[in-house]
Design a protein around this motif. Structure first.
Motif, PDB file in Angstrom:
ATOM      1  N   GLN A 106      -0.148  12.614   1.179  1.00 51.98           N
ATOM      2  CA  GLN A 106      -0.255  12.463   2.610  1.00 51.98           C
ATOM      3  C   GLN A 106      -1.272  11.624   2.924  1.00 51.98           C
ATOM      4  O   GLN A 106      -1.246  10.706   3.971  1.00 51.98           O
ATOM      5  N   PHE A 107      -2.270  11.063   2.083  1.00 55.04           N
ATOM      6  CA  PHE A 107      -3.414  10.249   2.164  1.00 55.04           C
ATOM      7  C   PHE A 107      -3.366   9.254   1.080  1.00 55.04           C
ATOM      8  O   PHE A 107      -3.395   9.987  -0.210  1.00 55.04           O
ATOM      9  N   LEU A 108      -3.710   8.171   1.216  1.00 51.81           N
ATOM     10  CA  LEU A 108      -3.914   7.174  -0.287  1.00 51.81           C
ATOM     11  C   LEU A 108      -4.807   6.138  -0.006  1.00 51.81           C
ATOM     12  O   LEU A 108      -4.643   5.476   1.172  1.00 51.81           O
ATOM     13  N   SER A 109      -5.974   6.124  -0.572  1.00 52.70           N
ATOM     14  CA  SER A 109      -6.855   4.879  -0.641  1.00 52.70           C
ATOM     15  C   SER A 109      -7.118   4.352  -1.659  1.00 52.70           C
ATOM     16  O   SER A 109      -7.190   4.739  -2.825  1.00 52.70           O
ATOM     17  N   ILE A 110      -6.871   2.984  -1.579  1.00 57.03           N
ATOM     18  CA  ILE A 110      -6.933   2.038  -2.868  1.00 57.03           C
ATOM     19  C   ILE A 110      -7.796   0.821  -2.556  1.00 57.03           C
ATOM     20  O   ILE A 110      -8.120   0.445  -1.481  1.00 57.03           O
ATOM     21  N   GLN A 111      -7.963   0.235  -3.520  1.00 49.70           N
ATOM     22  CA  GLN A 111      -8.900  -1.284  -3.579  1.00 49.70           C
ATOM     23  C   GLN A 111      -8.049  -2.262  -3.283  1.00 49.70           C
ATOM     24  O   GLN A 111      -6.728  -2.234  -3.912  1.00 49.70           O
ATOM     25  N   GLU A 112      -8.296  -3.282  -2.520  1.00 51.88           N
ATOM     26  CA  GLU A 112      -7.526  -4.478  -2.430  1.00 51.88           C
ATOM     27  C   GLU A 112      -6.911  -5.093  -3.685  1.00 51.88           C
ATOM     28  O   GLU A 112      -7.899  -4.978  -4.737  1.00 51.88           O
ATOM     29  N   GLY A 113      -5.764  -5.327  -3.972  1.00 52.09           N
ATOM     30  CA  GLY A 113      -5.158  -5.862  -5.220  1.00 52.09           C
ATOM     31  C   GLY A 113      -4.494  -4.808  -5.954  1.00 52.09           C
ATOM     32  O   GLY A 113      -3.720  -5.185  -6.786  1.00 52.09           O
ATOM     33  N   GLU A 114      -4.928  -3.531  -5.620  1.00 55.86           N
ATOM     34  CA  GLU A 114      -4.227  -2.514  -6.563  1.00 55.86           C
ATOM     35  C   GLU A 114      -2.669  -2.269  -5.953  1.00 55.86           C
ATOM     36  O   GLU A 114      -2.163  -2.874  -4.828  1.00 55.86           O
ATOM     37  N   ASN A 115      -1.845  -1.591  -6.875  1.00 53.97           N
ATOM     38  CA  ASN A 115      -0.425  -1.317  -6.260  1.00 53.97           C
ATOM     39  C   ASN A 115      -0.405   0.142  -5.811  1.00 53.97           C
ATOM     40  O   ASN A 115      -1.239   0.858  -6.242  1.00 53.97           O
ATOM     41  N   LEU A 116       0.518   0.541  -5.041  1.00 51.42           N
ATOM     42  CA  LEU A 116       0.753   2.040  -4.791  1.00 51.42           C
ATOM     43  C   LEU A 116       2.257   2.258  -4.474  1.00 51.42           C
ATOM     44  O   LEU A 116       3.057   1.259  -4.063  1.00 51.42           O
ATOM     45  N   THR A 117       2.503   3.391  -4.605  1.00 46.71           N
ATOM     46  CA  THR A 117       3.930   4.055  -4.248  1.00 46.71           C
ATOM     47  C   THR A 117       3.724   5.079  -3.329  1.00 46.71           C
ATOM     48  O   THR A 117       3.024   6.179  -3.577  1.00 46.71           O
ATOM     49  N   VAL A 118       4.683   5.373  -2.368  1.00 51.94           N
ATOM     50  CA  VAL A 118       4.738   6.439  -1.324  1.00 51.94           C
ATOM     51  C   VAL A 118       6.081   6.798  -1.652  1.00 51.94           C
ATOM     52  O   VAL A 118       7.209   6.047  -1.770  1.00 51.94           O
ATOM     53  N   TYR A 119       6.248   8.220  -1.661  1.00 51.20           N
ATOM     54  CA  TYR A 119       7.517   8.800  -1.791  1.00 51.20           C
ATOM     55  C   TYR A 119       7.888   9.659  -0.618  1.00 51.20           C
ATOM     56  O   TYR A 119       7.134  10.092   0.287  1.00 51.20           O
ATOM     57  N   CYS A 120       9.415   9.787  -0.684  1.00 53.18           N
ATOM     58  CA  CYS A 120      10.122  10.480   0.816  1.00 53.18           C
ATOM     59  C   CYS A 120      11.217  11.148   0.191  1.00 53.18           C
ATOM     60  O   CYS A 120      12.228  10.479  -0.482  1.00 53.18           O
ATOM     61  N   ASN A 121      10.974  12.565   0.247  1.00 50.83           N
ATOM     62  CA  ASN A 121      12.248  13.208  -0.664  1.00 50.83           C
ATOM     63  C   ASN A 121      12.813  14.347   0.477  1.00 50.83           C
ATOM     64  O   ASN A 121      11.954  14.729   1.337  1.00 50.83           O
ATOM     65  N   LYS A 131      19.148  10.959  -0.783  1.00 54.94           N
ATOM     66  CA  LYS A 131      18.331  12.164  -0.326  1.00 54.94           C
ATOM     67  C   LYS A 131      16.895  11.787  -0.541  1.00 54.94           C
ATOM     68  O   LYS A 131      15.919  12.458   0.147  1.00 54.94           O
ATOM     69  N   ASP A 132      16.666  10.712  -1.089  1.00 56.49           N
ATOM     70  CA  ASP A 132      15.162  10.028  -1.399  1.00 56.49           C
ATOM     71  C   ASP A 132      14.635   8.832  -1.438  1.00 56.49           C
ATOM     72  O   ASP A 132      15.801   8.020  -1.574  1.00 56.49           O
ATOM     73  N   SER A 133      13.659   8.439  -1.135  1.00 49.31           N
ATOM     74  CA  SER A 133      13.493   6.855  -1.219  1.00 49.31           C
ATOM     75  C   SER A 133      11.856   6.905  -1.488  1.00 49.31           C
ATOM     76  O   SER A 133      11.161   7.637  -1.675  1.00 49.31           O
ATOM     77  N   SER A 134      11.642   5.653  -1.729  1.00 56.40           N
ATOM     78  CA  SER A 134      10.202   5.224  -2.398  1.00 56.40           C
ATOM     79  C   SER A 134       9.921   3.772  -1.770  1.00 56.40           C
ATOM     80  O   SER A 134      10.827   3.043  -1.611  1.00 56.40           O
ATOM     81  N   LEU A 135       8.677   3.639  -1.413  1.00 53.41           N
ATOM     82  CA  LEU A 135       8.182   2.340  -0.956  1.00 53.41           C
ATOM     83  C   LEU A 135       6.650   1.980  -1.842  1.00 53.41           C
ATOM     84  O   LEU A 135       5.992   2.635  -2.158  1.00 53.41           O
ATOM     85  N   HIS A 136       7.147   0.813  -2.388  1.00 54.40           N
ATOM     86  CA  HIS A 136       5.902   0.409  -3.367  1.00 54.40           C
ATOM     87  C   HIS A 136       5.460  -0.883  -2.834  1.00 54.40           C
ATOM     88  O   HIS A 136       6.100  -1.752  -2.482  1.00 54.40           O
ATOM     89  N   ILE A 137       3.940  -0.894  -3.067  1.00 51.85           N
ATOM     90  CA  ILE A 137       3.510  -2.271  -2.396  1.00 51.85           C
ATOM     91  C   ILE A 137       2.700  -2.777  -3.738  1.00 51.85           C
ATOM     92  O   ILE A 137       1.945  -2.071  -4.569  1.00 51.85           O
ATOM     93  N   THR A 138       2.844  -3.912  -3.791  1.00 49.98           N
ATOM     94  CA  THR A 138       2.243  -4.670  -4.989  1.00 49.98           C
ATOM     95  C   THR A 138       1.131  -5.643  -4.311  1.00 49.98           C
ATOM     96  O   THR A 138       1.029  -6.163  -3.354  1.00 49.98           O
ATOM     97  N   ALA A 139      -0.143  -5.510  -5.298  1.00 48.70           N
ATOM     98  CA  ALA A 139      -1.193  -6.225  -4.706  1.00 48.70           C
ATOM     99  C   ALA A 139      -1.601  -6.002  -3.365  1.00 48.70           C
ATOM    100  O   ALA A 139      -1.714  -6.916  -2.617  1.00 48.70           O
ATOM    101  N   ALA A 140      -1.876  -4.868  -2.785  1.00 53.18           N
ATOM    102  CA  ALA A 140      -1.990  -4.367  -1.355  1.00 53.18           C
ATOM    103  C   ALA A 140      -3.093  -5.281  -0.952  1.00 53.18           C
ATOM    104  O   ALA A 140      -4.261  -5.379  -1.748  1.00 53.18           O
ATOM    105  N   GLN A 141      -3.279  -5.564   0.341  1.00 49.83           N
ATOM    106  CA  GLN A 141      -4.044  -6.154   1.080  1.00 49.83           C
ATOM    107  C   GLN A 141      -4.505  -5.077   2.156  1.00 49.83           C
ATOM    108  O   GLN A 141      -3.911  -4.376   2.751  1.00 49.83           O
ATOM    109  N   PRO A 142      -5.913  -5.599   2.653  1.00 52.17           N
ATOM    110  CA  PRO A 142      -6.237  -4.673   4.093  1.00 52.17           C
ATOM    111  C   PRO A 142      -5.203  -4.587   5.085  1.00 52.17           C
ATOM    112  O   PRO A 142      -5.046  -3.733   5.747  1.00 52.17           O
ATOM    113  N   GLY A 143      -4.583  -5.597   5.254  1.00 49.73           N
ATOM    114  CA  GLY A 143      -3.537  -5.832   6.455  1.00 49.73           C
ATOM    115  C   GLY A 143      -2.320  -4.895   6.084  1.00 49.73           C
ATOM    116  O   GLY A 143      -1.473  -4.500   7.102  1.00 49.73           O
ATOM    117  N   ASP A 144      -2.219  -4.228   4.899  1.00 47.79           N
ATOM    118  CA  ASP A 144      -1.065  -3.040   4.657  1.00 47.79           C
ATOM    119  C   ASP A 144      -1.680  -1.901   5.224  1.00 47.79           C
ATOM    120  O   ASP A 144      -0.764  -0.833   5.143  1.00 47.79           O
TER     121      ASP A 144
END
Lengths: 115, 110
Positions: free
Chosen positions: B9-24, B70-83
């Motif tokens: 539901q919430f995700l907080s990361i540092q700039e430059g890290e990767n993240l994945t969001v899931y949708c099921n 039925k499901d999907s994912s969103l992966h962001i590489t090297a996240a930036q504050p603009g994301d």
């Protein structure tokens, strides 16, 4: 090309008053959708039109809510009488049947506060 | 009850890290869309996926549609504050309606 236009952007009213939200879809789009967004319930579809005809209004919460689309370039969502629980951000979106796969374009929303 | 469940539901990361969001979902969709919404604005379409197993890339964003649609994912590489923003997935039906997930609020710290 202008996107979806909504007015007003902000509306503050008192309980019991009538509220009218307005939307101008993207020119050439033949589908128009009204959504409501709250923290608790997320983005909910209220009603949608195709070629100015209401197709599905099953999301309209109760009879106090009504929507019209008198022509292809204008739609209204009316709440009468308004209640504090109607406070939310209301979005209008439009899409084109000729477009790809239900892609919808959203307006900036109207933030409604009912005191 | 929403047809689409998003996590986290919430995700907080540092700039430059990767993240994945899931949708099921337990439902099969004709299409799956991802939107990003910034404060005070409406959702903006990022991508539409329609074929099971499909992968689409948009700069640092990678979207995947499950084989069974039925499901999907969103992966962001090297996240930036603009994301930073609210990421919404939406399942499309044949009648042109969309069913939205509750969203994932992503915060990228500089």
């Amino acid at each position: 090309d202008a996107g979806v236009i909504q007015s007003p952007r902000h509306e503050v009213t008192e309980m019991g008053q009538e509220v009218t939200l307005r939307c101008k879809p993207i020119s050439g789009h033949d589908y128009l959708f009204w959504y409501r967004q709250t923290m608790m319930r997320g983005l909910e579809l209220l009603i949608y039109f195709n070629n100015n005809v209401p197709i599905d209004d099953s999301g309209m919460p109760e009879d106090r809510f009504s929507a019209k689309m008198p022509n292809a370039s204008f739609s209204t969502l009316k709440i009468q009488p308004s209640e504090p629980r109607d406070s939310a951000v209301y979005f209008c979106a439009s899409s084109a049947r000729s477009g790809l796969y239900n892609e919808q374009f959203f307006g900036p929303g109207t933030r409604l506060t009912v005191l | 009850t929403q047809l689409l469940e998003q996590s986290p539901q919430f995700l907080s990361i540092q700039e430059g890290e990767n993240l994945t969001v899931y949708c099921n979902s337990s439902s099969v969709f004709s299409s799956l869309q991802w939107y990003r919404q910034e404060p005070g604005e409406g959702p903006v379409l990022l991508v539409t996926v329609v074929t099971g197993g499909e992968v689409k890339k948009l700069k640092r964003l990678t979207f995947q549609f499950g084989d069974a649609r039925k499901d999907s994912s969103l992966h962001i590489t090297a996240a930036q504050p603009g994301d930073t923003g609210l990421y919404l997935c939406a399942g499309g039906f044949e009648d042109y309606k969309l069913s939205f997930g509750a969203g994932t609020t992503v915060t990228v710290r500089a």
